[in-house]
Write a protein that holds these residues in place. Structure first.
Motif, short mmCIF file in Angstrom:
data_model
loop_
_atom_site.label_atom_id
_atom_site.label_comp_id
_atom_site.label_asym_id
_atom_site.label_seq_id
_atom_site.Cartn_x
_atom_site.Cartn_y
_atom_site.Cartn_z
N ASP A 121 20.54 49.61 35.20
CA ASP A 121 21.04 48.64 36.19
C ASP A 121 21.89 49.36 37.23
N PRO A 122 21.62 49.15 38.54
CA PRO A 122 22.46 49.77 39.58
C PRO A 122 23.82 49.09 39.64
N ILE A 123 24.89 49.89 39.61
CA ILE A 123 26.26 49.35 39.63
C ILE A 123 27.08 50.16 40.61
N ASP A 124 27.89 49.46 41.41
CA ASP A 124 28.80 50.11 42.36
C ASP A 124 30.20 50.16 41.78
N PHE A 125 30.92 51.21 42.16
CA PHE A 125 32.32 51.36 41.76
C PHE A 125 33.14 51.58 43.02
N ARG A 126 34.13 50.72 43.22
CA ARG A 126 35.07 50.92 44.32
C ARG A 126 36.26 51.69 43.78
N VAL A 127 36.50 52.86 44.36
CA VAL A 127 37.48 53.78 43.79
C VAL A 127 38.70 53.87 44.70
N SER A 128 39.88 53.81 44.08
CA SER A 128 41.14 53.95 44.82
C SER A 128 41.99 55.02 44.13
N ALA A 129 42.45 56.00 44.91
CA ALA A 129 43.35 57.03 44.40
C ALA A 129 44.68 56.91 45.13
N CYS A 130 45.76 56.84 44.35
CA CYS A 130 47.09 56.64 44.94
C CYS A 130 48.07 57.67 44.36
#
Length: 592
Positions: A274-283
C-alpha cells in the motif's frame, strides 16, 4: 433459469441482525455513497464485518472462514501463492487438492480479481469467503516480524556510529519487500537503514498516526501515537541518534547538515503493497533534533460519510448542508480532531465532473483526482489570501481553505461565499457556537459573518472500545455519569461498557476512533445574535433550542450504544468546563 440470489439485507434480517428500519437506513446510505448495502450496514454499526461476510457467503453459497478462530489457516500453505499477490489482493491460500488451489477471498463479486488470480497462479480456484479486515490483519501479522527485528537491531548496534553522507537520497523503499541493497562494506549503515525501515513498518502495522523520535540526555525515546494516545516503544541507543535522524532527513529530502533551524519534508513508501505518505518535521531541541513523522494513509480520507460516526439525524443535515450552492461551512476543533478527514470526505462526495473544486492547503495532505489543489508557500508570498483571490478568477463551484487564520483570509472567504461559492474551512475553537465570536474577534464585520456562515461543525475523536474484550461496567463512576449528564432513566434497558484490554487492542481496551459531533445550523435567531455580538452562552442556548446536540450529548449516546466509555468522553470533551457553563446559565435564569 438460474435461481435469483437472496439480497444480503434479507439474509441479515432473517438472522435477526438488523431490523426493517436499520435496513432501510443502510439502503439510503448505500444509494447516496455508491457503496454496497453490506458495507453501509457495517459502517452504521448495525452488524459486524464478520456477520456481513457470513451473510455474503450464504448468498453465494460459499464456505465462510472466521479468522478469529485459532488455527484456521495452515501457515505451511502460504507459499502456494506468491507473497506479493497475497499482499496486493488480500487473499490467503487454504491448501491445494486435485490441482485446485483453495483461496480465501473477501469479495466474490470481484470477477476481475478472480480471473487475474486464476491466470497468475495457472490453476483452477476453489473460493472461500472471509472478512476483508480480518484477512488484512492476518497477512500483516504473518509476514511481519518487525517488533523482534527492532529489538534485535537495537541490540546489534553496539558500537558508535557517525553520519555517513553516502546514504543514497534516491533509495526506493518497500518495507514489506526488498530492503535497500548495500555493498556490504559498511554493516553499521546497513543496520541503521534496516532499523529505520522496521520502525516505519511497525508503526504502520500497529495503526499509528505519528512516529515521535525524541533525543534526551542519555537516551532516544521512540513513541507511536495510536488512537490519539502516545505509546512508548523501546529506546533507540543514544549512540545511533545522529545516524537514525540523518537517515530520516535524507529520505525526506531535508538538508542533513542543517541542524539549527526547523525543516519539513515528505517520504513516500510502500508498506505491505500500500502506498503511504509520511509528513516529516525536524525541530532543533536541547539534546539534538526531534523528528516527528505524520503517517498519511490515502484511504483514511475516503472512508465515506456514513463511517465518520455521525448519528443518522446529524448525517442527514450534514449531507444537505454540503450540497448547498453557496455559503461557508466551518469545521472546528483542536489539532488531531479529524477536521481534515471530515472536509476531505465531504469533497469526495462533491467531486463530480459537473463541479470544479479548488483547495488552498498548508500542506497538501492527500492527493485527490479531479480536484485542483494549491500548496501554500509563504516564502515566495503564496499565502492563503493570495491563492484565494486567484481562485475566484478560476470560476470554481467549491473552495476549500485549509484554515481561516486571520482577518484577511476570512474576508476573502466571506467574499467568495457571498458571490455564489460554497466555501469549506477549519477554525480552531472549542465548540461550534464559539466560531461566531472567534471570527468577529479577528476583526470581521458581524453582519458579514452572520449572513455568510451556513453551519458550523465542532468535533472530537474518541477511542472505540475493543469488541473482543469490552465488558459491562456494573459500577460506573457516578461522578463521571453526573458530569456527562446521565440520568437514571437513560440507563433503563441499556448497558455501559468498560475497557479491559487484550492482545488484539494492544492491552489498551480500545481499537480505532470515531467522531463525536456538534452541528450548529444557522437560522434567523442565530444570525441576529451573531450580528448583535451576543455572548457565547446565549448563542449556545439558542443553538441547542434549535436542535443542536452538544459534544457531551453526542458522546453520551455513543456510551449508551456501547461504542466508548465514560472516561473517554470525559477526557476528550473536558466536561467540567461545559458543566460550569451550564451552571452559569442556570444561575442567569434564576437571577432573571
Amino acid at each position: 433459469m438460474a435461481q435469483k440470489r437472496r439480497p444480503i439485507g434479507d439474509i441479515l434480517k432473517r438472522w435477526n441482525l438488523v431490523n426493517d428500519q436499520q435496513l432501510e437506513e443502510a439502503t439510503k446510505v448505500a444509494e447516496g455513497s455508491a457503496k454496497r448495502v453490506g458495507e453501509a450496514i457495517v459502517g452504521l454499526g448495525y452488524a459486524s464485518e464478520n456477520d456481513v461476510a457470513k451473510a455474503l457467503a450464504a448468498q453465494f453459497e460459499m464456505k465462510f472462514i472466521d479468522l478469529d478462530q485459532p488455527n484456521v489457516i495452515n501457515k505451511e500453505h502460504l507459499p502456494l501463492i506468491p507473497q506479493d499477490i497475497i499482499k496486493r489482493y488480500h487473499v490467503l491460500p487454504l491448501g491445494k487438492e486435485n490441482g485446485k488451489i483453495k483461496v480465501l477471498v473477501h469479495d466474490p463479486m470481484d470477477l476481475a480479481l478472480i480471473d487475474d488470480l486464476r491466470f497468475r497462479l495457472g490453476a483452477e480456484l476453489e473460493l472461500a469467503l472471509g472478512a476483508r479486515s480480518k484477512i488484512k490483519e492476518y497477512i500483516e501479522k504473518a509476514f511481519s516480524e518487525t517488533q523482534a527485528s527492532i529489538d534485535q537491531l537495537t541490540q546489534d548496534l553496539s558500537v558508535d556510529t557517525s553520519v555517513d553522507m553516502s546514504l543514497d537520497r534516491g533509495s526506493s523503499l518497500d518495507v514489506a519487500g526488498k530492503e535497500d541493497e548495500e555493498d556490504g562494506d559498511d554493516a553499521q549503515n546497513s543496520a541503521i537503514i534496516r532499523l529505520v525501515n522496521q520502525i516505519i513498518g511497525e508503526a504502520v502495522i500497529t495503526r499509528a498516526s505519528d512516529i515521535h523520535i525524541e533525543p534526551f540526555e542519555d537516551r532516544v525515546r521512540l513513541r507511536y501515537r495510536i488512537d490519539g494516545v502516545c505509546h512508548e516503544r523501546d529506546r533507540i541507543p543514544k549512540r545511533t541518534q545522529g545516524s537514525v535522524i540523518a537517515r530520516l532527513k535524507i529520505l525526506a529530502g531535508m538538508k542533513v547538515e542543517e541542524k539549527r533551524v526547523p525543516q519539513d519534508g515528505r517520504i513516500k513508501m510502500k508498506i505491505s503493497g500500500d502506498p503511504i505518505d509520511f509528513r516529516v518535521s525536524a525541530c532543533p531541541a536541547y539534546h539534538g533534533e526531534s523528528v516527528v513523522l505524520r503517517i498519511l494513509r490515502p484511504e483514511s480520507a475516503r472512508i465515506g460519510l456514513e463511517n465518520l460516526g455521525m448519528r443518522p439525524d446529524t448525517l442527514e443535515t450534514f449531507n444537505n448542508i454540503i450540497k448547498r450552492p453557496n455559503g461557508i461551512f466551518l469545521v472546528t476543533g483542536p489539532t488531531g480532531s479529524g477536521k481534515t478527514t471530515t472536509l476531505y470526505t465531504a469533497l469526495d462526495v462533491l467531486n463530480r465532473p459537473d463541479r470544479k473544486i479548488i483547495t488552498a492547503e498548508d500542506p497538501i495532505e492527500y492527493n485527490f483526482k479531479g480536484i485542483n489543489q494549491c500548496q501554500v508557500n509563504e516564502q515566495i508570498g503564496l499565502s492563503f489570501s493570495r491563492i484565494l483571490r486567484a481562485m475566484l478568477r478560476q470560476a470554481p463551484n467549491v473552495i476549500l481553505v485549509g484554515e481561516i487564520r486571520d482577518k484577511e483570509v476570512g474576508e476573502v472567504a466571506i467574499q467568495a461565499a457571498l458571490t455564489g461559492h460554497l466555501v469549506f474551512s477549519t477554525l480552531h475553537t472549542n465548540d461550534a457556537p464559539s466560531a461566531m465570536t472567534r471570527l468577529t474577534d479577528m476583526g470581521l464585520k458581524p453582519f458579514l459573518v452572520a449572513s455568510s456562515i451556513q453551519a458550523v461543525l465542532a468535533q472530537r475523536l474518541v477511542r472505540v472500545l475493543c469488541e473482543h474484550c469490552k465488558e459491562p461496567d456494573t459500577e460506573p463512576n457516578r461522578r463521571l455519569m453526573g458530569l456527562c449528564g446521565f440520568k437514571a432513566a437513560d440507563l433503563e434497558g441499556k448497558t455501559i461498557y468498560k475497557a479491559v484490554g487484550c492482545k488484539r487492542c494492544g492491552n489498551s481496551g480500545y481499537r480505532g476512533r470515531r467522531g463525536i459531533y456538534e452541528l450548529m445550523v444557522m437560522n434567523s435567531e442565530l444570525r441576529e445574535l451573531a450580528f448583535n455580538r451576543a455572548p457565547l452562552t446565549k448563542i449556545r442556548r439558542a443553538a441547542e433550542q434549535a436542535g443542536m446536540r452538544n459534544l457531551v450529548g453526542d458522546g453520551r449516546l455513543k456510551v449508551l450504544d456501547g461504542k466508548t466509555t465514560l472516561e473517554e468522553i470525559s477526557r476528550i470533551t473536558q466536561v467540567e468546563g461545559i458543566v460550569e457553563d451550564e451552571r452559569d446559565e442556570s444561575d442567569e435564569h434564576a437571577a432573571a
